[in-house]
Design a protein around this motif. Sequence first.
Motif, PDB file in Angstrom:
ATOM      1  N   ASP A 181       1.175  -3.409  12.752  1.00 44.90           N
ATOM      2  CA  ASP A 181       0.471  -2.077  13.340  1.00 44.90           C
ATOM      3  C   ASP A 181       1.416  -1.135  12.459  1.00 44.90           C
ATOM      4  OD1 ASP A 181      -0.787  -3.105  15.253  1.00 44.90           O
ATOM      5  OD2 ASP A 181       1.353  -4.014  16.045  1.00 44.90           O
ATOM      6  N   LEU A 182       2.676  -1.693  11.952  1.00 46.46           N
ATOM      7  CA  LEU A 182       3.053  -0.249  10.886  1.00 46.46           C
ATOM      8  C   LEU A 182       2.858  -0.423   9.746  1.00 46.46           C
ATOM      9  CD1 LEU A 182       5.796   0.860  10.957  1.00 46.46           C
ATOM     10  CD2 LEU A 182       6.766  -0.758   9.982  1.00 46.46           C
ATOM     11  N   ALA A 183       2.162  -1.115   9.342  1.00 47.97           N
ATOM     12  CA  ALA A 183       1.823  -1.282   8.319  1.00 47.97           C
ATOM     13  C   ALA A 183       0.215  -0.493   8.180  1.00 47.97           C
ATOM     14  CB  ALA A 183       0.954  -1.716   7.625  1.00 47.97           C
ATOM     15  N   ARG A 184      -0.584  -0.027   9.354  1.00 46.63           N
ATOM     16  CA  ARG A 184      -1.564   0.545   9.783  1.00 46.63           C
ATOM     17  C   ARG A 184      -1.463   1.833   9.930  1.00 46.63           C
ATOM     18  NH1 ARG A 184      -4.558   1.067  15.121  1.00 46.63           N
ATOM     19  NH2 ARG A 184      -3.128  -0.481  15.582  1.00 46.63           N
ATOM     20  N   ALA A 185      -0.251   2.026  10.296  1.00 52.09           N
ATOM     21  CA  ALA A 185       0.535   4.010  10.936  1.00 52.09           C
ATOM     22  C   ALA A 185       0.371   4.223   9.491  1.00 52.09           C
ATOM     23  CB  ALA A 185       1.168   4.007  11.410  1.00 52.09           C
ATOM     24  N   ILE A 186       2.009   3.678   8.518  1.00 53.67           N
ATOM     25  CA  ILE A 186       1.205   4.327   7.200  1.00 53.67           C
ATOM     26  C   ILE A 186       0.682   3.946   6.307  1.00 53.67           C
ATOM     27  CG2 ILE A 186       2.731   3.703   5.251  1.00 53.67           C
ATOM     28  CD1 ILE A 186       4.736   2.211   6.624  1.00 53.67           C
ATOM     29  N   ASP A 187      -0.762   3.521   6.747  1.00 57.53           N
ATOM     30  CA  ASP A 187      -1.522   3.418   5.471  1.00 57.53           C
ATOM     31  C   ASP A 187      -2.116   5.067   6.327  1.00 57.53           C
ATOM     32  OD1 ASP A 187      -1.781   1.962   4.536  1.00 57.53           O
ATOM     33  OD2 ASP A 187      -3.216  -0.045   5.401  1.00 57.53           O
TER      34      ASP A 187
END
Length: 245
Positions: free
Chosen positions: A222-228
């Motif tokens: 989820d954090l990686a998705r937000a960063i993307d």
Amino acid sequence: MTDDAPADQPGPGHAAIIMDGNGRWAKARGRPRSFGHKRGVETVRQIVEDAGDLGVRYLTLFSFSTENWNRPADEVGALFELLKHYVEADLEGLARRGVRIRIVGRRDNLGSDLTAIIERAEDRTRDNDAFHLTIAFNYGGRDEILRTCQAIAREAADGRLDPDTLDEATLGTHLDTVGLPDVDLMIRTSGEQRISNFLLWQAAYAELVFLDVLWPDFSRQDLARAIDLYRQRSRRYGGVDAGAA
């Protein structure tokens, strides 16, 4: 990441997270809200590690707001105990990893035992610079700005500051977050879409991402998705997109 995301767009240096949904997560399981908050602390532990791995150097977490005093006394007490436990249990490990810990917010109405724990954590990690973990506890953005204005007014009244020379940089030195960069990415979990009085000054140009996942279920993915999502956006700071006609 989508194909049209700018490949050279850097990730956020400073991410701030409104950790929302602990109570709903617990309710869905027939458990008290305190159970959700306890599970949320485990998510904090994991995300602190994941954020550094994903290139975030500054992470600020909204733990307890000035408005949360309106919650039931037993829940408020549980939140205080969780902060104490987290700091005491994790302090040495975080310190060894080069993490600097800050706790921002009001302290004048906190107990002496909690204040002592906060001060010990900040003193123990003051010289660390590998990763910056800031926990907003007993914090409200309007309250912070009000306290800042009061401090500046006192300096002006004492003749230590000329109001005509006051600028954004000087005001920033009076904020709880002095020394921290502005927020690049602000994330709120649980599907709610508001910033709830969090870092009003520091997030003036932050990119906002709202995710429909309760905080105890929030993951590295989820954090990686937000960063993307952040990397796909064009940050103009009030200007014009360089690619615009």
